[in-house]
Write an enzyme that holds these catalytic residues in place. Structure first.
Site, PDB file in Angstrom:
ATOM      1  N   ASP A  72      85.784  -8.866  10.388  1.00  0.00           N
ATOM      2  CA  ASP A  72      86.070  -9.381  11.726  1.00  0.00           C
ATOM      3  C   ASP A  72      85.482  -8.423  12.761  1.00  0.00           C
ATOM      4  O   ASP A  72      85.147  -7.272  12.452  1.00  0.00           O
ATOM      5  CB  ASP A  72      87.586  -9.493  11.907  1.00  0.00           C
TER       6      ASP A  72
ATOM      7  N   GLU B 100      80.393  -8.364  15.619  1.00  0.00           N
ATOM      8  CA  GLU B 100      79.218  -8.831  16.368  1.00  0.00           C
ATOM      9  C   GLU B 100      78.261  -7.693  16.746  1.00  0.00           C
ATOM     10  O   GLU B 100      77.057  -7.973  16.824  1.00  0.00           O
ATOM     11  CB  GLU B 100      79.646  -9.602  17.623  1.00  0.00           C
TER      12      GLU B 100
ATOM     13  N   ASP C 141      87.733 -17.913  16.340  1.00  0.00           N
ATOM     14  CA  ASP C 141      88.928 -18.319  17.070  1.00  0.00           C
ATOM     15  C   ASP C 141      88.753 -19.683  17.735  1.00  0.00           C
ATOM     16  O   ASP C 141      88.672 -19.802  18.967  1.00  0.00           O
ATOM     17  CB  ASP C 141      89.275 -17.268  18.123  1.00  0.00           C
TER      18      ASP C 141
END
Length: 792
Positions: A443, A446, A522
């Protein structure tokens, strides 16, 4: 600091708390100062185009065409893919390619074309280069699929990376797909799409762009053929699309248009032409076969940010067991960490995590751990101290370690573009395995660094190894998650060599499938979020990433019982079947939505369990052929325009057509059928395609249709393998593929091919083999016989 930045800063402080908010404000200013110092304004630029052709130099598979102000290298490879690169760019080095570039096809030869141009003729494609640098891709029959106009560069007068633009024309009837994970798809409408992996900073809905995984990969589908185009540059950029129009303006077609603008990097391109299956086979041979998940990873996963303790995990698991609901994995989010520090455990709330993991494993349930890249910048933290000793963290242009803000507070970030750092990070998973975890979800990679304003990532001037070449975050940003996935995957191979790693990642780039899959991130709770979930999975499938799925029920809010159930029913037919919610989201256990939803969810769970052998077969086929589990309806008939425009249904493999319910209050829905006979999987009602038909969609199930003649491997009532054969139309034959799998090891099981055929009034199902057909080694159940009463 302008007024907008001040407002954003106040909002951040209010939303995440004063202490963390002030850190985010400081981080934003640090980032701005670093980039202002190390990345001065571009200033004056010189525009450049290739000019006129001067000479050519033939080479294996193609050659080099030299123009007045640039040169173009063209090569057709043995897998049928075409490469071209401008300004001397070659196919390597590349983060997308798996291993070395394929060998050139020695049968492809560079030869003169009319009007001073040149062409390369290969078995599946012809590439024509005009004297001014336009590049056309044609079918063997001479139909133009793509025409790239001469590119244009803008070079800073004082030096630095050149921006470039490539404008391309496609057939008027063409449709665009791909570009990674996009919420407004799977077909990409006219508009501009950014190529910069981005945490949207909250739940997203259709139209929000960009998201976590962007790729310069387009699949373009037209009547003449399908082609995939990949521009191999990881820099920030945009793709602007305009659909064509047939018969526009005095009866002439207006071609479709794709305009790619990049802030830097090489201008190099790969093109693959053929059927969708052939195109993705070539793509997989170029960028790597999809990782094969263990069998348990194809079951049902339950996750939540906020389980909070061993007691809560046990309560949830007991809820599934007491109600007789299948459960294969439980995911622990960052709340199981000690102060959010990666590779740690809060021993007060999880005092005996290895014992819990072992108890769950005995019940057939695996534990999956979240792993974030941000490392707490605090001496005494084992990961921080080890990374400091390894010189593992990203530095700025002046040589200082870059600091950001993430869940543990002040944080530093490993440079996964360095082989030594990947090896060090991969070894850290030993701690996770010792705690009993069997799988991992990456997670915040990026990468995300909280800031009060500006981009929520590392400074663009931050320095990276880039495999020893050196460069900054402008080039490394989009491949950061991909390199983290590689570090984890290769570390797990080393630590547990007899088990197939299970890993999925929120961010990534072209080639992510080599190391695992991804999920939606999300996604907003709501009916639009449900629709976006399907768009993301289909779009990623067409970029070569076959294993993905959404947060069932959405990440942020409390879904209505109807929305939850429809999302759950869709998820039961997607590769990653996971319920999940954020810290402030509502419950996601099926029994929390009332007895009616519970019973309908039970049916979906049991059907998922029954289809596991089929899903495992699809996983093996994806690894061997690149074909995704989830496919658009036009997969086998891209020339069918009605199918090309259908976005609310999909094929699961070649055998099943799934038509989810994406709108409230629906008990019947229209389904666009591909050619052939289809059976309702429950009622066995027969439909003939191509056609649009109305089918029942009661709250108890979503419509699933089965292709006539299909042979599906399913789990029988005794838990063993069973074949479900659906009758073909009279005088027709059918069949199916089965890859029996033991569940977790590296054995390569033989592919079994079954055929169905009519023999008089009866239907025969046989296993094909070198010695001829034989009886199937497992029970066979025949369906779709209707009132004919035929016997097997």
């Amino acid at each position: 600091m302008d007024g907008r930045d001040l407002v954003r800063s106040i909002r951040v402080v209010g939303s995440v708390g004063a202490f963390q908010g002030l850190r985010a404000v400081r981080a934003a200013w640090r980032r701005r100062r670093a980039d202002a110092t190390a990345l001065p304004p571009r200033g004056a630029e010189r525009a450049r185009v290739p000019g006129r052709v001067l000479e050519v130099e033939p080479a294996a598979g193609g050659g080099v065409v030299r123009f007045g102000r640039s040169e173009l290298r063209i090569m057709v490879t043995v897998n049928g893919a075409v490469f071209w690169g401008w300004d001397g760019a070659g196919p390597e080095p590349s983060y997308a390619l798996a291993g070395r570039c394929p060998e050139p096809d020695l049968r492809a030869v560079l030869e003169p074309d009319k009007d001073g141009g040149w062409r390369v003729v290969a078995e599946r494609v012809t590439v024509v280069v005009s004297r001014h640098g336009a590049v056309e891709v044609r079918t063997p029959g001479g139909v133009t699929l793509r025409r790239d106009l001469p590119p244009r560069w803008w070079e800073p007068v004082g030096g630095g990376p050149a921006r470039w633009m490539q404008r391309s024309e496609v057939a008027a009837d063409a449709r665009f797909f791909g570009l990674g994970g996009r919420s407004s798809g799977p077909r990409l409408r006219e508009g501009t799409y950014r190529l910069w992996n981005t945490d949207p900073g909250g739940s997203f809905a259709p139209g929000d762009d960009p998201l976590y995984i962007t790729m310069p990969v387009q699949m373009v589908v037209s009547d003449a053929a399908t082609h995939l185009v990949f521009h191999d540059s990881s820099w920030d950029g945009t793709v602007s699309l305009r659909e064509g129009e047939e018969g526009a303006g005095s009866g002439h077609d207006r071609p479709g248009m794709s305009e790619l603008r990049m802030d830097g990097g090489p201008l190099r391109c790969w093109v693959m032409v053929g059927t969708p299956a052939r195109v993705l086979l070539a793509w997989a041979s170029l960028t790597g076969a999809p990782a094969l998940p263990p069998a348990w990873a194809l079951g049902h996963h339950h996750a939540r940010w906020g389980f909070g303790s061993e007691q809560e995990v046990r309560r949830i698991v007991a809820g599934y067991q007491e109600r007789g609901l299948p459960l294969d994995a439980v995911h622990l989010d960052i709340d199981h960490y000690d102060e959010h520090q990666v590779f740690t455990v809060d021993h007060e709330r999880f005092p005996k995590l290895p014992v819990l993991a072992e108890e769950l494993r005995r019940d057939g349930i695996r534990l999956v751990s979240i792993v974030d890249p941000a490392v707490s910048a605090e001496e005494g933290d084992v990961v921080y101290d080890g990374g400091t000793a390894e010189d593992a963290f990203v530095r700025d242009a002046s040589g200082r370690v870059v600091h950001g803000v993430a869940w543990p507070g002040e944080a530093v970030f490993p440079d996964f573009t360095h082989a030594r750092v990947r090896e060090w990070w991969g070894g850290l998973y030993a701690e996770r395995l010792a705690q009993g975890f069997s799988g991992f979800w990456h997670d915040m990679n990026e990468p995300t660094s909280f800031t009060a304003f500006g981009e929520k990532t590392l400074p663009r001037s931050a320095r990276h190894s880039l495999e020893g070449r050196g460069g900054d975050h402008q080039e490394a940003h989009n491949v950061y998650g991909l390199c983290m996935a590689r570090a984890g995957y290769e570390g797990l191979l080393e630590l547990a060599p007899h088990e197939r790693p299970f890993l999925f990642s929120r961010s990534g780039w072209a080639g992510l499938q080599r190391y695992g899959g991804t999920w939606s991130g999300d996604v907003a709770t709501g009916w639009p979020g449900l629709r976006a979930s399907l768009s993301l999975v289909l779009g990623l499938s067409l970029c070569g990433v076959p294993y993905s799925g959404p947060d069932i029920g959405g990440f942020d809010g409390s879904p209505s019982p109807e929305l939850y159930l429809r999302w759950f029913q869709l998820g039961a037919y997607l590769p990653l079947f996971r319920t999940h919610a954020g810290l402030r989201g509502g419950r996601r256990e099926p029994w929390e939505f009332g007895p009616e939803v519970l019973e309908h969810a039970r049916v979906a769970l049991e059907e998922r369990r029954r289809l596991l052998p089929y899903l495992m077969t699809l996983a093996h086929l994806a690894r061997r052929t690149g074909a995704p589990y989830v496919r658009p309806l036009w997969w086998n008939a891209p020339e069918d325009r009605a199918l090309r425009d259908c976005e609310d249904a999909f094929l699961l493999g070649d055998c099943l057509l799934v038509a989810p319910v994406l709108d409230p209050g629906t008990d019947r829905r229209a389904v666009q059928l591909p050619r052939g006979r289809w059976y309702d999987a429950v009622s066995e009602q027969v439909y003939e395609g191509p056609a649009q038909v109305l089918v029942d969609a009661p709250l108890s199930r979503i419509p699933v249709l089965v292709r006539a003649g299909a042979v599906l491997p399913v789990r029988g009532s005794d838990g063993g393998l069973e074949l479900e054969a659906w009758a073909p139309a009279q005088s027709r034959t059918g069949g199916g593929l089965v890859v029996p799998d033991a569940g977790d090891g590296w054995d390569e099981p033989e592919l079994e091919r079954y055929v169905t055929r009519w023999q008089g009034p009866g239907l025969v199902v046989e296993l094909e083999g070198e010695g001829g057909p034989s009886e199937p080694p497992c029970p066979v159940r025949v369906r779709g016989l209707g009132e004919a009463g035929a016997q097997t």
